[in-house]
Design a protein around this motif. Structure first.
Motif, PDB file in Angstrom:
ATOM      1  N   GLY A 171      52.367  37.517  72.797  1.00  0.00           N
ATOM      2  CA  GLY A 171      51.907  38.783  72.259  1.00  0.00           C
ATOM      3  C   GLY A 171      50.397  38.788  72.077  1.00  0.00           C
ATOM      4  O   GLY A 171      49.783  37.731  71.892  1.00  0.00           O
ATOM      5  N   THR A 176      49.554  45.788  77.097  1.00  0.00           N
ATOM      6  CA  THR A 176      49.593  47.247  76.999  1.00  0.00           C
ATOM      7  C   THR A 176      48.287  47.895  77.450  1.00  0.00           C
ATOM      8  O   THR A 176      48.315  48.850  78.231  1.00  0.00           O
ATOM      9  CB  THR A 176      49.961  47.668  75.570  1.00  0.00           C
ATOM     10  OG1 THR A 176      51.294  47.218  75.287  1.00  0.00           O
ATOM     11  CG2 THR A 176      49.887  49.175  75.405  1.00  0.00           C
ATOM     12  N   ASP A 198      57.329  51.453  79.318  1.00  0.00           N
ATOM     13  CA  ASP A 198      57.358  50.401  78.301  1.00  0.00           C
ATOM     14  C   ASP A 198      58.742  49.758  78.305  1.00  0.00           C
ATOM     15  O   ASP A 198      59.683  50.245  77.686  1.00  0.00           O
ATOM     16  CB  ASP A 198      57.041  50.991  76.930  1.00  0.00           C
ATOM     17  CG  ASP A 198      56.733  49.907  75.897  1.00  0.00           C
ATOM     18  OD1 ASP A 198      57.084  48.743  76.148  1.00  0.00           O
ATOM     19  OD2 ASP A 198      56.141  50.230  74.850  1.00  0.00           O
ATOM     20  N   ASN A 200      59.928  47.161  76.856  1.00  0.00           N
ATOM     21  CA  ASN A 200      60.191  46.218  75.767  1.00  0.00           C
ATOM     22  C   ASN A 200      61.678  46.278  75.427  1.00  0.00           C
ATOM     23  O   ASN A 200      62.287  47.345  75.490  1.00  0.00           O
ATOM     24  CB  ASN A 200      59.348  46.584  74.540  1.00  0.00           C
ATOM     25  CG  ASN A 200      59.211  45.422  73.583  1.00  0.00           C
ATOM     26  OD1 ASN A 200      60.185  45.004  72.964  1.00  0.00           O
ATOM     27  ND2 ASN A 200      57.995  44.917  73.461  1.00  0.00           N
ATOM     28  N   GLU A 201      62.254  45.138  75.072  1.00  0.00           N
ATOM     29  CA  GLU A 201      63.697  45.126  74.813  1.00  0.00           C
ATOM     30  C   GLU A 201      64.092  45.956  73.599  1.00  0.00           C
ATOM     31  O   GLU A 201      65.243  46.379  73.480  1.00  0.00           O
ATOM     32  CB  GLU A 201      64.219  43.690  74.651  1.00  0.00           C
ATOM     33  CG  GLU A 201      63.471  42.843  73.674  1.00  0.00           C
ATOM     34  CD  GLU A 201      62.386  42.023  74.347  1.00  0.00           C
ATOM     35  OE1 GLU A 201      62.042  40.957  73.796  1.00  0.00           O
ATOM     36  OE2 GLU A 201      61.871  42.437  75.392  1.00  0.00           O
ATOM     37  N   GLY A 204      58.343  48.879  71.770  1.00  0.00           N
ATOM     38  CA  GLY A 204      57.052  48.464  72.294  1.00  0.00           C
ATOM     39  C   GLY A 204      55.916  49.276  71.706  1.00  0.00           C
ATOM     40  O   GLY A 204      56.112  50.121  70.831  1.00  0.00           O
ATOM     41  N   SER A 256      59.478  53.214  75.158  1.00  0.00           N
ATOM     42  CA  SER A 256      60.627  52.429  74.731  1.00  0.00           C
ATOM     43  C   SER A 256      61.259  53.112  73.513  1.00  0.00           C
ATOM     44  O   SER A 256      60.713  54.073  72.954  1.00  0.00           O
ATOM     45  CB  SER A 256      60.193  51.012  74.360  1.00  0.00           C
ATOM     46  OG  SER A 256      59.265  51.056  73.283  1.00  0.00           O
ATOM     47  N   ASP A 288      55.220  47.791  81.442  1.00  0.00           N
ATOM     48  CA  ASP A 288      54.851  46.938  80.319  1.00  0.00           C
ATOM     49  C   ASP A 288      56.074  46.078  79.999  1.00  0.00           C
ATOM     50  O   ASP A 288      57.191  46.397  80.409  1.00  0.00           O
ATOM     51  CB  ASP A 288      54.463  47.801  79.129  1.00  0.00           C
ATOM     52  CG  ASP A 288      53.584  47.070  78.121  1.00  0.00           C
ATOM     53  OD1 ASP A 288      53.471  45.845  78.218  1.00  0.00           O
ATOM     54  OD2 ASP A 288      53.023  47.741  77.235  1.00  0.00           O
ATOM     55  N   SER A 289      55.908  45.012  79.261  1.00  0.00           N
ATOM     56  CA  SER A 289      57.049  44.120  79.018  1.00  0.00           C
ATOM     57  C   SER A 289      56.951  43.484  77.644  1.00  0.00           C
ATOM     58  O   SER A 289      55.891  43.477  77.009  1.00  0.00           O
ATOM     59  CB  SER A 289      57.103  43.028  80.093  1.00  0.00           C
ATOM     60  OG  SER A 289      55.937  42.228  80.048  1.00  0.00           O
ATOM     61  N   GLY A 290      58.080  42.940  77.221  1.00  0.00           N
ATOM     62  CA  GLY A 290      58.109  42.180  75.976  1.00  0.00           C
ATOM     63  C   GLY A 290      57.593  40.773  76.200  1.00  0.00           C
ATOM     64  O   GLY A 290      56.994  40.457  77.232  1.00  0.00           O
ATOM     65  N   ASN A 291      57.856  39.909  75.247  1.00  0.00           N
ATOM     66  CA  ASN A 291      57.299  38.552  75.286  1.00  0.00           C
ATOM     67  C   ASN A 291      58.326  37.481  75.619  1.00  0.00           C
ATOM     68  O   ASN A 291      58.007  36.292  75.549  1.00  0.00           O
ATOM     69  CB  ASN A 291      56.658  38.230  73.930  1.00  0.00           C
ATOM     70  CG  ASN A 291      55.618  39.256  73.532  1.00  0.00           C
ATOM     71  OD1 ASN A 291      54.905  39.790  74.372  1.00  0.00           O
ATOM     72  ND2 ASN A 291      55.543  39.546  72.237  1.00  0.00           N
ATOM     73  N   TRP A 298      63.902  41.716  80.856  1.00  0.00           N
ATOM     74  CA  TRP A 298      62.721  41.118  81.486  1.00  0.00           C
ATOM     75  C   TRP A 298      63.077  40.603  82.876  1.00  0.00           C
ATOM     76  O   TRP A 298      62.382  40.875  83.854  1.00  0.00           O
ATOM     77  CB  TRP A 298      62.215  39.983  80.597  1.00  0.00           C
ATOM     78  CG  TRP A 298      60.784  39.567  80.790  1.00  0.00           C
ATOM     79  CD1 TRP A 298      59.717  39.933  80.033  1.00  0.00           C
ATOM     80  CD2 TRP A 298      60.271  38.666  81.783  1.00  0.00           C
ATOM     81  NE1 TRP A 298      58.570  39.330  80.479  1.00  0.00           N
ATOM     82  CE2 TRP A 298      58.882  38.551  81.556  1.00  0.00           C
ATOM     83  CE3 TRP A 298      60.839  37.957  82.832  1.00  0.00           C
ATOM     84  CZ2 TRP A 298      58.053  37.742  82.348  1.00  0.00           C
ATOM     85  CZ3 TRP A 298      60.020  37.159  83.643  1.00  0.00           C
ATOM     86  CH2 TRP A 298      58.647  37.056  83.382  1.00  0.00           C
TER      87      TRP A 298
END
Length: 410
Positions: A171, A176, A198, A200-201, A204, A256, A288-291, A298
């Motif tokens: 992170g 972003t 976005d 993100n799971e 985001g 998201s 965009d993605s999560g970590n 992902w």
């Protein structure tokens, strides 16, 4: 004769007939205009053309100012004349007569009267651009040609939708802002059709850094109405009720889930479904993605990806996480390994004065990936909504270079 040394801040030292004087402009262009005015006034006073030389950050230029205010480029020194043909023939040793060439018939299929136009449009930047405005069509500099090449790369359209994934397992690695900046460049120069998603799971931050449209929709609404959006009767504008248009930068955002009380996590199947929907409506998707590289959403994102971008800042733990992200992909499967090998790494300077650290990190990444681009520190990237027009010109140029590097991998 007038000589001038122009600096990037608009200051200049001008030497006129051996006498030095200072000249100050707000910018290099402004200083150049004042230098030209000085040269033309000197030419008018002396009633004959004056040659003047301007040494600038982009190069050295020699011009001629005329008493009537006209400016022209100085002609290069002509070459030494060749020996007259008759004298050359007399001096040359006798040579055996060449056999007379025979004419052969050429094929109509192999002959074309069309030629490729190698000419560049006249310069628009710097001193060369100044001369173009003055009526002298001047060739663009190497820097301007490079910028035009990058614009051409990001302006192209591809057959079928292309997907770019912006990934780093840490992170705060500038994912972003990278998504927003790349989306802006591709949309501004490519005529729109760009979606920033976005992925993100859960929740985001892309929605926080971009403009909200006249709705509160997210990817969950797209999934809810998938049958309607995938129907043969669906129209191009039907997607507009689910996305958030960026009025200045011309791209769209798919947010998201932003329900603070919700606990829904996007599944792999939902990513596949949502991607099948949005690729029907947009030519370029930047995700965009999560970590968590192990998360189902992902991994399914990577399956749809044509090009990855790995952002990092000049903080060493972010750079280390970027390397580990590439390492994870390289070991996963053939498709992921190819993405890692052809990745574009974008290093954003975290604070003013981070140039040396950026150079150190860039040197370590070079050879590991296809391209590494460094973006200078810019307060416009640090907080609030991200707008391309609010960035410094150097930052805009760096993001254009980054987007062009991405485009060349698509």
């Amino acid at each position: 004769m007038i000589h001038a040394q122009l600096e990037a801040d608009g200051s200049a030292i001008v030497t006129v007939d051996g006498q030095r004087q200072k000249l100050r402009g707000a910018t290099v262009d402004d200083a150049r205009t004042k230098l030209t005015q000085l040269a033309t006034s000197t030419a008018a006073a002396q009633k004959h053309p004056i040659q003047f030389t301007s040494t600038e950050p982009t190069g050295t230029y020699t011009l001629i100012a005329h008493p009537d205010g006209q400016i022209e480029q100085a002609q290069p020194t002509p070459p030494v004349p060749h020996m007259p043909a008759a004298a050359a023939a007399a001096a040359a040793p006798e040579a055996p007569a060449e056999p007379e060439a025979t004419t052969t018939r050429r094929s109509l299929r192999e002959t074309s009267f069309l030629t490729t136009d190698p000419m560049h449009e006249p310069a628009t930047q710097g001193l060369r651009g100044f001369l173009t405005k003055a009526g002298l069509k001047t060739k663009p500099s190497a820097a301007e040609i490079s910028e035009r090449d990058d614009i051409g790369a990001v302006s192209q359209h591809w057959p079928g939708t292309r997907t770019i994934a912006v990934i780093n397992r840490k992170g705060g690695s500038n994912k972003t802002p990278t998504v927003a900046a790349l989306s802006a460049v591709f949309a501004r120069y490519g005529g729109g059709g760009v979606l920033a998603w976005d992925n993100n799971e859960n929740q985001g931050t892309l929605g926080w850094r971009t403009e909200q449209g006249p709705n509160s929709a997210s990817v969950l609404d797209v999934l809810r109405d998938q049958e309607r959006l995938l129907a043969d009767t669906a129209r191009q504008a039907d997607i507009d009720g689910y996305i958030h248009h960026q009025s200045q930068d011309k791209y769209d955002v798919l947010r998201s889930d932003e329900n603070n009380e919700g606990d829904h996590e996007i599944s792999a199947h939902e990513v596949h479904t949502a991607h099948s929907i949005v690729e029907k409506y947009r030519r370029l998707i930047i995700m965009d993605s999560g970590n968590t590289a192990r998360a189902a959403n992902w991994r399914s994102m990577i399956q749809h990806t044509n090009q990855i971008v790995v952002p990092t800042t000049t903080m060493e733990d972010r750079a280390e996480a970027a390397k580990l992200t590439l390492q994870t992909l390289a070991a996963r499967d053939e498709h992921s390994a190819n993405l890692a090998e052809n990745a574009v790494v974008v290093i954003s300077e975290w604070k003013s004065g981070d140039q040396k650290e950026a150079q150190r990190i860039q040197a370590l990444f070079e050879g590991l990936v296809r391209t590494v681009v460094t973006v200078p520190y810019d307060p416009a990237m640090k907080a609030g909504r991200i707008r391309y027009g609010a960035m410094n010109p150097r930052t805009q140029r760096a993001w254009l270079a980054a987007a062009a590097a991405v485009a060349r991998g698509l």
